[in-house]
Design an enzyme around this catalytic site. Structure first.
Site, PDB file in Angstrom:
ATOM      1  N   GLY A  14       0.850  -1.198   0.000  1.00  0.00           N
ATOM      2  CA  GLY A  14       0.000   0.000   0.000  1.00  0.00           C
ATOM      3  C   GLY A  14       0.880   1.240   0.000  1.00  0.00           C
ATOM      4  O   GLY A  14       1.926   1.256   0.642  1.00  0.00           O
ATOM      5  N   ARG A  77      -0.924  -6.420  -4.404  1.00  0.00           N
ATOM      6  CA  ARG A  77      -1.482  -7.723  -4.759  1.00  0.00           C
ATOM      7  C   ARG A  77      -0.566  -8.522  -5.681  1.00  0.00           C
ATOM      8  O   ARG A  77      -0.877  -9.663  -6.021  1.00  0.00           O
ATOM      9  CB  ARG A  77      -2.870  -7.543  -5.388  1.00  0.00           C
ATOM     10  CG  ARG A  77      -2.887  -6.616  -6.588  1.00  0.00           C
ATOM     11  CD  ARG A  77      -4.278  -6.138  -6.930  1.00  0.00           C
ATOM     12  NE  ARG A  77      -5.209  -7.223  -6.976  1.00  0.00           N
ATOM     13  CZ  ARG A  77      -6.510  -7.118  -6.731  1.00  0.00           C
ATOM     14  NH1 ARG A  77      -7.029  -5.953  -6.399  1.00  0.00           N
ATOM     15  NH2 ARG A  77      -7.311  -8.136  -6.817  1.00  0.00           N
ATOM     16  N   GLY A 117       6.410  -2.496   3.185  1.00  0.00           N
ATOM     17  CA  GLY A 117       5.991  -2.912   4.524  1.00  0.00           C
ATOM     18  C   GLY A 117       6.211  -4.409   4.702  1.00  0.00           C
ATOM     19  O   GLY A 117       6.993  -5.033   3.970  1.00  0.00           O
ATOM     20  N   ASP A 118       5.473  -4.958   5.637  1.00  0.00           N
ATOM     21  CA  ASP A 118       5.574  -6.359   6.005  1.00  0.00           C
ATOM     22  C   ASP A 118       5.557  -7.309   4.788  1.00  0.00           C
ATOM     23  O   ASP A 118       6.461  -8.133   4.614  1.00  0.00           O
ATOM     24  CB  ASP A 118       4.381  -6.597   6.950  1.00  0.00           C
ATOM     25  CG  ASP A 118       4.249  -8.010   7.374  1.00  0.00           C
ATOM     26  OD1 ASP A 118       5.271  -8.590   7.739  1.00  0.00           O
ATOM     27  OD2 ASP A 118       3.122  -8.528   7.322  1.00  0.00           O
ATOM     28  N   THR A 140       5.157   2.100   6.015  1.00  0.00           N
ATOM     29  CA  THR A 140       3.746   1.768   6.208  1.00  0.00           C
ATOM     30  C   THR A 140       3.117   2.769   7.159  1.00  0.00           C
ATOM     31  O   THR A 140       3.737   3.165   8.152  1.00  0.00           O
ATOM     32  CB  THR A 140       3.498   0.345   6.762  1.00  0.00           C
ATOM     33  OG1 THR A 140       2.112   0.240   7.138  1.00  0.00           O
ATOM     34  CG2 THR A 140       4.342   0.003   7.970  1.00  0.00           C
ATOM     35  N   ASP A 142       0.865   1.924   8.996  1.00  0.00           N
ATOM     36  CA  ASP A 142       0.425   1.130  10.155  1.00  0.00           C
ATOM     37  C   ASP A 142       1.444   1.140  11.302  1.00  0.00           C
ATOM     38  O   ASP A 142       1.096   0.805  12.435  1.00  0.00           O
ATOM     39  CB  ASP A 142       0.188  -0.330   9.742  1.00  0.00           C
ATOM     40  CG  ASP A 142      -0.816  -0.453   8.611  1.00  0.00           C
ATOM     41  OD1 ASP A 142      -1.650   0.453   8.463  1.00  0.00           O
ATOM     42  OD2 ASP A 142      -0.766  -1.456   7.880  1.00  0.00           O
ATOM     43  N   ASP A 144       3.700  -0.944  11.920  1.00  0.00           N
ATOM     44  CA  ASP A 144       3.673  -2.269  12.555  1.00  0.00           C
ATOM     45  C   ASP A 144       4.899  -3.122  12.230  1.00  0.00           C
ATOM     46  O   ASP A 144       4.850  -4.346  12.324  1.00  0.00           O
ATOM     47  CB  ASP A 144       2.387  -3.021  12.155  1.00  0.00           C
ATOM     48  CG  ASP A 144       2.302  -3.271  10.651  1.00  0.00           C
ATOM     49  OD1 ASP A 144       3.133  -2.724   9.903  1.00  0.00           O
ATOM     50  OD2 ASP A 144       1.396  -4.004  10.226  1.00  0.00           O
ATOM     51  N   GLY A 185      -4.769   0.463  10.054  1.00  0.00           N
ATOM     52  CA  GLY A 185      -3.718  -0.023  10.953  1.00  0.00           C
ATOM     53  C   GLY A 185      -3.548  -1.527  10.948  1.00  0.00           C
ATOM     54  O   GLY A 185      -2.724  -2.065  11.674  1.00  0.00           O
ATOM     55  N   ARG A 186      -4.418  -2.213  10.192  1.00  0.00           N
ATOM     56  CA  ARG A 186      -4.398  -3.692  10.167  1.00  0.00           C
ATOM     57  C   ARG A 186      -4.495  -4.274  11.571  1.00  0.00           C
ATOM     58  O   ARG A 186      -5.382  -3.952  12.308  1.00  0.00           O
ATOM     59  CB  ARG A 186      -3.143  -4.197   9.440  1.00  0.00           C
ATOM     60  CG  ARG A 186      -3.270  -4.158   7.955  1.00  0.00           C
ATOM     61  CD  ARG A 186      -2.338  -5.112   7.257  1.00  0.00           C
ATOM     62  NE  ARG A 186      -0.989  -5.100   7.805  1.00  0.00           N
ATOM     63  CZ  ARG A 186      -0.087  -6.025   7.567  1.00  0.00           C
ATOM     64  NH1 ARG A 186      -0.406  -7.056   6.801  1.00  0.00           N
ATOM     65  NH2 ARG A 186       1.114  -5.961   8.072  1.00  0.00           N
ATOM     66  N   HIS A 288      -8.778   5.479   2.920  1.00  0.00           N
ATOM     67  CA  HIS A 288      -7.512   5.749   2.212  1.00  0.00           C
ATOM     68  C   HIS A 288      -7.079   7.202   2.268  1.00  0.00           C
ATOM     69  O   HIS A 288      -5.986   7.525   1.786  1.00  0.00           O
ATOM     70  CB  HIS A 288      -7.612   5.243   0.773  1.00  0.00           C
ATOM     71  CG  HIS A 288      -7.719   3.748   0.718  1.00  0.00           C
ATOM     72  ND1 HIS A 288      -8.910   3.098   0.952  1.00  0.00           N
ATOM     73  CD2 HIS A 288      -6.784   2.784   0.529  1.00  0.00           C
ATOM     74  CE1 HIS A 288      -8.703   1.791   0.880  1.00  0.00           C
ATOM     75  NE2 HIS A 288      -7.426   1.577   0.631  1.00  0.00           N
ATOM     76  N   GLN A 290      -6.047   8.356   4.779  1.00  0.00           N
ATOM     77  CA  GLN A 290      -4.867   8.249   5.647  1.00  0.00           C
ATOM     78  C   GLN A 290      -3.601   7.955   4.859  1.00  0.00           C
ATOM     79  O   GLN A 290      -2.495   8.136   5.349  1.00  0.00           O
ATOM     80  CB  GLN A 290      -5.088   7.123   6.677  1.00  0.00           C
ATOM     81  CG  GLN A 290      -6.153   7.471   7.681  1.00  0.00           C
ATOM     82  CD  GLN A 290      -6.767   6.232   8.325  1.00  0.00           C
ATOM     83  OE1 GLN A 290      -6.412   5.875   9.425  1.00  0.00           O
ATOM     84  NE2 GLN A 290      -7.685   5.588   7.635  1.00  0.00           N
ATOM     85  N   ARG A 291      -3.755   7.435   3.653  1.00  0.00           N
ATOM     86  CA  ARG A 291      -2.574   7.104   2.853  1.00  0.00           C
ATOM     87  C   ARG A 291      -2.257   8.194   1.832  1.00  0.00           C
ATOM     88  O   ARG A 291      -1.216   8.154   1.176  1.00  0.00           O
ATOM     89  CB  ARG A 291      -2.795   5.768   2.124  1.00  0.00           C
ATOM     90  CG  ARG A 291      -2.980   4.584   3.035  1.00  0.00           C
ATOM     91  CD  ARG A 291      -2.189   3.384   2.583  1.00  0.00           C
ATOM     92  NE  ARG A 291      -2.439   3.017   1.216  1.00  0.00           N
ATOM     93  CZ  ARG A 291      -3.097   1.925   0.822  1.00  0.00           C
ATOM     94  NH1 ARG A 291      -3.574   1.087   1.736  1.00  0.00           N
ATOM     95  NH2 ARG A 291      -3.253   1.651  -0.440  1.00  0.00           N
TER      96      ARG A 291
HETATM   97  O1  F6P Z   1      -1.073  -1.498   5.265  1.00  0.00           O
HETATM   98  C1  F6P Z   1      -1.627  -0.279   4.910  1.00  0.00           C
HETATM   99  C2  F6P Z   1      -3.125  -0.356   4.818  1.00  0.00           C
HETATM  100  O2  F6P Z   1      -3.620   0.926   4.508  1.00  0.00           O
HETATM  101  C3  F6P Z   1      -3.804  -0.908   6.055  1.00  0.00           C
HETATM  102  O3  F6P Z   1      -3.896   0.033   7.109  1.00  0.00           O
HETATM  103  C4  F6P Z   1      -5.120  -1.341   5.483  1.00  0.00           C
HETATM  104  O4  F6P Z   1      -5.654  -2.388   6.266  1.00  0.00           O
HETATM  105  C5  F6P Z   1      -4.766  -1.827   4.103  1.00  0.00           C
HETATM  106  O5  F6P Z   1      -3.523  -1.233   3.786  1.00  0.00           O
HETATM  107  C6  F6P Z   1      -5.778  -1.479   3.044  1.00  0.00           C
HETATM  108  O6  F6P Z   1      -5.385  -2.050   1.837  1.00  0.00           O
HETATM  109  P1  F6P Z   1      -6.043  -1.713   0.428  1.00  0.00           P
HETATM  110  O7  F6P Z   1      -5.291  -0.538  -0.142  1.00  0.00           O
HETATM  111  O8  F6P Z   1      -5.842  -2.948  -0.371  1.00  0.00           O
HETATM  112  O9  F6P Z   1      -7.473  -1.359   0.660  1.00  0.00           O
END
Ligand code: F6P
Length: 365
Positions: A14, A77, A117-118, A140, A142, A144, A185-186, A288, A290-291
């Site tokens: 992400g 993905r 990230g992870d 990330t 998150d 985490d 935040g997963r 999103h 937040q991103r």
């Molecule tokens: O890992 C970042 C994150 O934004 C998580 O906080 C959230 O659960 C996930 O990615 C959402 O993913 P997508 O962009 O596939 O909706």
């Protein structure tokens, strides 16, 4: 110093604010400090598999340090070890890691710096085990990732969530409502915890502390009795009731972690409404947002420091590592160590204690 001429980079997973600051810092350091060429794969590991890349030079990375997203594109993905491929008219998961490695060799790359990230760092470690020189950069919202004090992007996400809480506060007060903000935040509650503390939440629900409806309801009722006829609840997407499950919104099968969380905010609202019928409840899912957007100054600086340190580590031959912030210093840690487990909020930490001390409830008592 090693005889290194070409480094490949990619942004995986992400997106998050600060990616462009890292890309800029890596490119500038590689070119200006070491005279090394950098290429960037497009859309994360997909670009590596499909040999889709761009040359990154000083001109290409000029003016991007403050911008959001990633100029390279990303994907959460596309996993080369489990890559959707069209076979006889049907998309099927296949292992395309050999193809990715052969692209690295044909491009004469000395290795890869992966900003991820992870999930992306797990994939990177598999490539490292296959002999590819890898340095990771922890990214990330998150926050985490273990083995680093903080990931870039997190503080910007907290900023966005905290700003949303400030806005929800005024309308909550006007309408005497319970306002619930669901944040990302997963499986970790860092964004909820930090945003909730900064945004004066009354209740913070995080995955690390399963909640009881009784505790939430009693906090809202207590505030009501004190004349505070509104309440603010921040709920992390991974929060869940005691003895209950997280709310899964969807599944993305090829993703390193297929689970996408979401919906707990509405669940908490429904539960609260059945118990407190006189108080209106509303839910905002920040999602999103937040991103998105540009990184805060803190994240710009952190991302820049990470980018510079990643190139230094690469030139020093510290492969199979991730750059990491420890206190005020940037260092490197073993990549295997960094991906061993995700970093959750320690329930007995000072920050959780501080929140409890000012009357915030985590819904556990
Ligand atoms: O890992 C970042 C994150 O934004 C998580 O906080 C959230 O659960 C996930 O990615 C959402 O993913 P997508 O962009 O596939 O909706």
């Amino acid at each position: 110093m090693r005889d290194i001429k070409h480094i490949g980079i990619l942004t995986g997973g992400g997106d998050c604010p600060g990616l462009n600051s890292v890309i800029r810092a890596i490119t500038k350091t590689a070119v200006l400090k070491y005279g090394v060429e950098v290429i960037g794969f497009i859309d994360g590991f997909r670009g590596l598999v499909e040999n889709n890349y761009v040359q990154l030079d000083l001109r290409r990375v000029s003016g991007i340090g403050h911008t959001g997203g990633t100029i390279l594109g990303t994907s959460n993905r596309d996993n080369p070890f489990n890559f959707m491929t069209m076979i006889q008219g049907q998309l099927q998961p296949t292992d395309q890691s050999d193809r990715a490695i052969s692209n690295i060799k044909h491009l004469d790359l000395d290795g890869l710096i992966v900003i991820g990230g992870d999930g992306s760092l797990n994939i990177s470690y598999k490539f490292f085990e296959r002999g590819i020189n890898i340095v990771g950069v922890p990214k990330t919202i998150d926050n985490d990732l273990s083995a680093t004090d903080i990931t870039f992007g997190f503080i910007t996400a907290v900023n966005t969530a905290s700003d949303a809480l400030d806005k929800l506060h005024t309308t909550a007060e006007s309408h005497h409502r319970v306002m619930i903000l669901e944040v990302m935040g997963r499986y970790a509650g860092w964004i909820a915890l930090y945003a909730g503390m900064s945004g004066s939440a009354d209740v913070i629900l995080i995955p690390e502390i399963p909640y009881s409806l009784d505790a939430i309801v009693s906090k809202i009722a207590q505030r009501f009795r004190q004349g505070k006829k509104f309440s603010i609840i921040v709920v992390a997407e991974g929060a869940h009731p005691q003895g209950g499950e997280m709310v899964v919104q969807s599944l993305v099968p090829t993703s390193h972690d297929p689970v996408r969380l979401g919906g707990i905010g509405q669940k908490v609202a429904d539960e609260v409404s059945t118990r407190l019928t006189d108080i209106e409840t509303r839910v905002t899912v920040l999602g999103h947002l937040q991103r998105g957007g540009g990184p805060t100054p803190y994240d710009r600086i952190l991302a820049t420091r990470y980018g510079v340190a990643a190139v230094d580590a690469f030139m020093e031959g510290k492969y199979g590592t991730m750059v990491s912030l420890q206190g005020n210093s940037i260092t490197t840690v073993d990549l295997q160590e960094a991906i061993k487990e995700i970093r959750k909020v320690p329930v007995d930490s000072k920050i959780v204690d501080a929140a409890r001390s000012i009357g915030i409830t985590f819904g556990d008592y």
